[in-house]
Design a protein around this motif. Sequence first.
Motif, PDB file in Angstrom:
ATOM      1  N   MET A  58       0.754  -1.180   0.044  1.00 41.24           N
ATOM      2  CA  MET A  58      -0.024   0.026  -0.119  1.00 41.24           C
ATOM      3  C   MET A  58       0.732   1.385  -0.069  1.00 41.24           C
ATOM      4  O   MET A  58       0.544   2.248  -0.778  1.00 41.24           O
ATOM      5  CB  MET A  58      -0.845   0.037   1.260  1.00 41.24           C
ATOM      6  CG  MET A  58      -1.961   1.120   1.202  1.00 41.24           C
ATOM      7  SD  MET A  58      -3.388   1.259   2.310  1.00 41.24           S
ATOM      8  CE  MET A  58      -2.278   1.088   4.099  1.00 41.24           C
ATOM      9  N   ILE A  59       1.939   1.261   0.762  1.00 37.39           N
ATOM     10  CA  ILE A  59       2.828   2.222   0.801  1.00 37.39           C
ATOM     11  C   ILE A  59       3.453   2.644  -0.502  1.00 37.39           C
ATOM     12  O   ILE A  59       3.345   3.716  -1.083  1.00 37.39           O
ATOM     13  CB  ILE A  59       3.784   2.131   1.942  1.00 37.39           C
ATOM     14  CG1 ILE A  59       3.289   2.366   3.245  1.00 37.39           C
ATOM     15  CG2 ILE A  59       5.102   3.039   1.940  1.00 37.39           C
ATOM     16  CD1 ILE A  59       4.301   1.837   4.418  1.00 37.39           C
ATOM     17  N   GLY A  60       3.818   1.690  -1.293  1.00 38.92           N
ATOM     18  CA  GLY A  60       4.432   1.704  -2.474  1.00 38.92           C
ATOM     19  C   GLY A  60       3.344   2.341  -3.695  1.00 38.92           C
ATOM     20  O   GLY A  60       3.547   3.045  -4.259  1.00 38.92           O
ATOM     21  N   THR A  61       2.340   1.939  -3.396  1.00 37.70           N
ATOM     22  CA  THR A  61       1.072   2.471  -4.422  1.00 37.70           C
ATOM     23  C   THR A  61       0.756   3.935  -4.228  1.00 37.70           C
ATOM     24  O   THR A  61       0.619   4.633  -4.932  1.00 37.70           O
ATOM     25  CB  THR A  61      -0.248   1.613  -4.233  1.00 37.70           C
ATOM     26  OG1 THR A  61      -0.775   1.795  -2.847  1.00 37.70           O
ATOM     27  CG2 THR A  61      -0.127  -0.087  -4.703  1.00 37.70           C
ATOM     28  N   ILE A  62       0.951   4.161  -2.668  1.00 37.55           N
ATOM     29  CA  ILE A  62       0.594   5.598  -2.410  1.00 37.55           C
ATOM     30  C   ILE A  62       1.845   6.777  -3.140  1.00 37.55           C
ATOM     31  O   ILE A  62       1.477   7.649  -3.726  1.00 37.55           O
ATOM     32  CB  ILE A  62       0.673   5.842  -0.872  1.00 37.55           C
ATOM     33  CG1 ILE A  62      -0.482   5.132  -0.204  1.00 37.55           C
ATOM     34  CG2 ILE A  62       0.670   7.337  -0.458  1.00 37.55           C
ATOM     35  CD1 ILE A  62      -0.272   5.212   1.555  1.00 37.55           C
ATOM     36  N   ILE A  63       2.944   5.923  -3.076  1.00 33.94           N
ATOM     37  CA  ILE A  63       4.195   6.828  -3.417  1.00 33.94           C
ATOM     38  C   ILE A  63       4.131   7.059  -5.174  1.00 33.94           C
ATOM     39  O   ILE A  63       4.228   8.102  -5.520  1.00 33.94           O
ATOM     40  CB  ILE A  63       5.404   5.949  -3.054  1.00 33.94           C
ATOM     41  CG1 ILE A  63       5.889   6.099  -1.789  1.00 33.94           C
ATOM     42  CG2 ILE A  63       6.753   6.958  -4.104  1.00 33.94           C
ATOM     43  CD1 ILE A  63       6.739   5.544  -1.041  1.00 33.94           C
ATOM     44  N   SER A  64       3.675   5.954  -5.664  1.00 31.13           N
ATOM     45  CA  SER A  64       3.512   5.760  -7.173  1.00 31.13           C
ATOM     46  C   SER A  64       2.332   6.619  -7.523  1.00 31.13           C
ATOM     47  O   SER A  64       2.617   7.517  -8.747  1.00 31.13           O
ATOM     48  CB  SER A  64       3.073   4.336  -7.524  1.00 31.13           C
ATOM     49  OG  SER A  64       4.449   3.482  -7.282  1.00 31.13           O
ATOM     50  N   ALA A  65       1.255   6.578  -7.040  1.00 32.40           N
ATOM     51  CA  ALA A  65       0.321   7.396  -7.412  1.00 32.40           C
ATOM     52  C   ALA A  65       0.463   9.016  -7.129  1.00 32.40           C
ATOM     53  O   ALA A  65       0.028   9.569  -8.125  1.00 32.40           O
ATOM     54  CB  ALA A  65      -1.056   7.064  -6.467  1.00 32.40           C
ATOM     55  N   PHE A  66       1.020   9.246  -6.074  1.00 35.58           N
ATOM     56  CA  PHE A  66       1.627  10.796  -5.879  1.00 35.58           C
ATOM     57  C   PHE A  66       2.376  11.274  -6.945  1.00 35.58           C
ATOM     58  O   PHE A  66       2.305  12.321  -7.406  1.00 35.58           O
ATOM     59  CB  PHE A  66       2.294  10.851  -4.643  1.00 35.58           C
ATOM     60  CG  PHE A  66       2.660  12.188  -4.277  1.00 35.58           C
ATOM     61  CD1 PHE A  66       1.850  13.138  -3.564  1.00 35.58           C
ATOM     62  CD2 PHE A  66       3.936  12.567  -4.453  1.00 35.58           C
ATOM     63  CE1 PHE A  66       2.132  14.462  -3.355  1.00 35.58           C
ATOM     64  CE2 PHE A  66       4.626  13.807  -3.897  1.00 35.58           C
ATOM     65  CZ  PHE A  66       3.411  14.907  -3.613  1.00 35.58           C
TER      66      PHE A  66
END
Length: 292
Positions: free
Chosen positions: A19-27
């Motif tokens: 989830m943290i990885g997807t947050i960084i990618s989406a941002f």
Amino acid sequence: MSRIKDRTTRDAVSFVLLMIGTIISAFALECCLIPNIILDGGVTGISIIIYKLFNLPVSLLVLILNIPFVYIGYKNLGKNFLYRTIFSMICFSLFLSVFEDFAPLVDDKLLATVFGGALYGLGVGIVIKFGGCVDGTESVAIVISKKTSFSVGQIVLIFNLVIFTIAGFIFGINRALYSLLTYFITSKVVDLVSTGLEQAKAALIITDKSNDLSREIYKRLGRTTTTIKGKGLISGEKEVLYCVLTRIEVYELKHIVEEMDESAFVSITDVSEIIGNHIKSTNKIKKLRKVK
């Protein structure tokens, strides 16, 4: 019981990191790349092009366009890949919609290319490292690679070059070149985080259950293994399995070994060059599998 608890804790932590990885990618996408019309490769790049042409939400496009890729990945990489990828893509789509209304972090094209590409690569690398995927292009590339002489990296590169060429005609050559630079920056960062983008991986597995492991690896990954006789100073006679695979399959290999033989010792190294077809499934083995 303690092993089950350890595994449950490990899985819970990995899903949090996904989830943290997807947050960084989406941002990185919504606050750096998309506002400056800089594309990533793969399904995400196609989604950005469609968004700019038809004003459809990137979050929805990424989710829908990845469905066939996820299915192909599931057929070749198993249920564990499916669960983590679905979770990653849902989170990725959700956070893309969250960051959609945020103000752009930078408006300088070069700065957006470098910083956005590095940040996006960091997020994607974390997701891949823990068994997920936010872009299904590579799972399809693995399937094509098994049936052709092209490597996974070559197939992904060709696919992305086509996307960037289309972007060049639509948005201009400058945007396409910025996007190409972003792709290379992202690739290098993913390489650092997930230990290998274009390079293959070689796994050495010391085990007492070589036959069972070999069958399961072939069944779930389509990879053949070579059995080598070994002898430990303390453990005595052992069998060593040698297997060449791609980075996206490493997590599933670890999962297979953990399921089949918790006492096995696994060593994974980079492979800089492959000569021959060791990384591919052979027709002969497929025939043997059908006979069995």
